[in-house]
Scaffold this motif. Structure first.
Motif: not given
Length: 116
Positions: A5, A10-14, A17, A53
């Motif tokens: 996450f 893989s590309k983190p969701r954060l 941001k 992150c």
């Protein structure tokens, strides 16, 4: 923050941001340790966690005077705790604290606006 996450293979969701960390401290604004606290928090939160992150922007807002009893460290490293603030003085302290927190958020948000 969880693997997959906030960080991971893989590309983190954060990733990409922005984050504003609001740190509370009982130290008073005139305490010489305040500058060091800011530096340590920036190193750990922005240069460490946020970078790891993939956040595109990270800022740390240090909110001093968060305790009802003022605290500071003297030249010998002793923690000095003052008398508790109460009544109207405490309400004024809360109002100032809220004002400073809002200002940090507003400055962070305004810094992210880009004219196209």
């Amino acid at each position: 923050m969880d693997y997959g996450f906030a960080y991971g293979r893989s590309k983190p969701r954060l990733a990409g941001k922005r984050i504003l960390w609001l740190a509370l401290a009982g130290a008073t604004a005139d305490d010489p340790i305040a500058e060091s606290m800011q530096s340590v928090l920036e190193a750990n939160l922005s240069d460490g966690i946020a970078y790891y992150c993939g956040f595109s922007r990270s800022a740390v807002g240090l909110l001093l005077d968060a305790e009802e009893r003022p605290q500071r460290v003297d030249a010998e490293g002793n923690l000095l705790v003052g008398e508790a603030v109460a009544g109207a003085e405490r309400e004024a302290q809360y109002a100032d604290f809220d004002r400073r927190a809002r200002k940090l958020v507003e400055e962070f948000l305004a810094d992210g606006l880009v004219a196209v």
